[in-house]
Scaffold this active site. Structure first.
Site, PDB file in Angstrom:
ATOM      1  N   ASP A   1       0.866  -1.175   0.000  1.00  0.00           N
ATOM      2  CA  ASP A   1       0.000   0.000   0.000  1.00  0.00           C
ATOM      3  C   ASP A   1       0.912   1.237   0.000  1.00  0.00           C
ATOM      4  O   ASP A   1       2.116   1.132   0.284  1.00  0.00           O
ATOM      5  CB  ASP A   1      -0.889  -0.037   1.246  1.00  0.00           C
ATOM      6  CG  ASP A   1      -1.772   1.191   1.396  1.00  0.00           C
ATOM      7  OD1 ASP A   1      -2.248   1.703   0.372  1.00  0.00           O
ATOM      8  OD2 ASP A   1      -1.969   1.641   2.539  1.00  0.00           O
ATOM      9  N   LEU A   2       0.332   2.398  -0.274  1.00  0.00           N
ATOM     10  CA  LEU A   2       1.117   3.637  -0.306  1.00  0.00           C
ATOM     11  C   LEU A   2       1.061   4.391   1.030  1.00  0.00           C
ATOM     12  O   LEU A   2       2.058   4.508   1.736  1.00  0.00           O
ATOM     13  CB  LEU A   2       0.608   4.532  -1.442  1.00  0.00           C
ATOM     14  CG  LEU A   2       1.377   5.822  -1.691  1.00  0.00           C
ATOM     15  CD1 LEU A   2       2.780   5.539  -2.213  1.00  0.00           C
ATOM     16  CD2 LEU A   2       0.628   6.718  -2.676  1.00  0.00           C
ATOM     17  N   GLY A   3      -0.131   4.906   1.378  1.00  0.00           N
ATOM     18  CA  GLY A   3      -0.261   5.749   2.570  1.00  0.00           C
ATOM     19  C   GLY A   3      -0.050   5.009   3.877  1.00  0.00           C
ATOM     20  O   GLY A   3      -0.660   3.971   4.128  1.00  0.00           O
TER      21      GLY A   3
ATOM     22  N   SER B   1      -2.658   1.126  -4.474  1.00  0.00           N
ATOM     23  CA  SER B   1      -3.122   2.242  -3.648  1.00  0.00           C
ATOM     24  C   SER B   1      -4.518   2.718  -4.035  1.00  0.00           C
ATOM     25  O   SER B   1      -4.828   2.857  -5.216  1.00  0.00           O
ATOM     26  CB  SER B   1      -2.142   3.418  -3.776  1.00  0.00           C
ATOM     27  OG  SER B   1      -2.595   4.539  -3.035  1.00  0.00           O
ATOM     28  N   ASN B   2      -5.352   2.933  -3.002  1.00  0.00           N
ATOM     29  CA  ASN B   2      -6.582   3.694  -3.197  1.00  0.00           C
ATOM     30  C   ASN B   2      -6.172   5.160  -3.226  1.00  0.00           C
ATOM     31  O   ASN B   2      -5.737   5.706  -2.218  1.00  0.00           O
ATOM     32  CB  ASN B   2      -7.554   3.484  -2.021  1.00  0.00           C
ATOM     33  CG  ASN B   2      -8.239   2.142  -2.066  1.00  0.00           C
ATOM     34  OD1 ASN B   2      -8.192   1.426  -3.057  1.00  0.00           O
ATOM     35  ND2 ASN B   2      -8.898   1.781  -0.976  1.00  0.00           N
TER      36      ASN B   2
ATOM     37  N   LYS C   1      -9.706  -0.967  -3.060  1.00  0.00           N
ATOM     38  CA  LYS C   1      -9.666  -1.871  -1.912  1.00  0.00           C
ATOM     39  C   LYS C   1     -10.772  -1.467  -0.934  1.00  0.00           C
ATOM     40  O   LYS C   1     -11.040  -0.267  -0.815  1.00  0.00           O
ATOM     41  CB  LYS C   1      -8.300  -1.770  -1.210  1.00  0.00           C
ATOM     42  CG  LYS C   1      -7.113  -2.136  -2.078  1.00  0.00           C
ATOM     43  CD  LYS C   1      -5.785  -1.896  -1.360  1.00  0.00           C
ATOM     44  CE  LYS C   1      -5.481  -0.414  -1.192  1.00  0.00           C
ATOM     45  NZ  LYS C   1      -4.131  -0.149  -0.627  1.00  0.00           N
TER      46      LYS C   1
ATOM     47  N   ASP D   1      -2.163  -0.647   5.839  1.00  0.00           N
ATOM     48  CA  ASP D   1      -2.426  -0.141   7.191  1.00  0.00           C
ATOM     49  C   ASP D   1      -3.908  -0.143   7.546  1.00  0.00           C
ATOM     50  O   ASP D   1      -4.285   0.269   8.640  1.00  0.00           O
ATOM     51  CB  ASP D   1      -1.881   1.290   7.351  1.00  0.00           C
ATOM     52  CG  ASP D   1      -2.650   2.289   6.504  1.00  0.00           C
ATOM     53  OD1 ASP D   1      -3.001   1.963   5.351  1.00  0.00           O
ATOM     54  OD2 ASP D   1      -2.908   3.408   6.988  1.00  0.00           O
TER      55      ASP D   1
END
Length: 199
Positions: A6-8, A107-108, A141, A166
């Site tokens: 994931d990104l964030g 990533s969303n 997601k 996360d």
């Protein structure tokens, strides 16, 4: 193996309070009021799926939160969410690729954010084989289809993939797709995982 990041708050620290702080300064609405009215609801999800434009999203959120902001003011706040790159994760991603593994980002996200972070953090693209973004895929997601689409595109079965995120719901969605999934609860999660599970 296929490693999915994931990104964030996995690769880049993010903080939505920074967004609300900028909007508060522009709108003169107390931060506490904005914190109460900010929700990641249907408008937010449709934007992440690429179903509405940045301008439509900004107008809808401003209306929902009773804020009088220009699009530029809204966008400045929206992009303030990014705090800093987690260089230790970039190093892990690079090491995985050096050892012959496939490394991708899932990533969303939305156009407004992707107008900002790739230029701000070019290390992400350099450390990944491919970046999958919700607004490009038309899905987000934790919908089961996004994990299936990624696995199909990469040519991996679910039992050959490991996912780091996360968000508990995103983890559950990936687990239901048969992917080994690790909940990232802090900066120590990834280094600890790879210390116990050398790649």
């Amino acid at each position: 193996m296929l490693y999915i990041f994931d990104l964030g708050n996995v690769i880049v620290d993010i903080d939505f309070n920074r967004v609300l702080g900028v909007w508060s300064d522009y709108s003169r609405i107390p931060l506490a009021n904005l914190q109460k009215s900010f929700v990641m609801g249907d408008t937010f999800h449709r934007h992440e799926r690429g179903q509405i434009s940045d301008e439509e999203f900004a107008a809808a959120v401003c209306e929902e939160m009773d804020m009088a902001l220009s699009f530029e003011q809204f966008a400045t706040g929206w992009q303030a969410v990014f705090v800093a790159l987690r260089s230790e994760v970039i190093a892990l991603m690079s090491k995985l690729r050096e050892r012959g593994h496939r490394v991708v980002v899932l990533s969303n996200t939305n156009r407004l954010h992707t107008n900002f972070w790739p230029g701000e953090y070019p290390q992400i693209a350099e450390a990944a084989d491919k970046i999958y973004l919700s607004q490009d895929m038309g899905m987000r997601k934790p919908d089961a289809e996004i994990y299936q689409k990624l696995l199909e595109a990469e040519g991996f079965s679910a039992d050959r993939a490991i996912f780091f995120d996360d968000n508990v719901d995103n983890i559950k969605g990936a687990q239901q797709a048969g992917i080994t999934s690790i909940l990232v609860t802090g900066k120590e999660t990834l280094p600890d995982y790879f210390a116990k599970n050398p790649c």
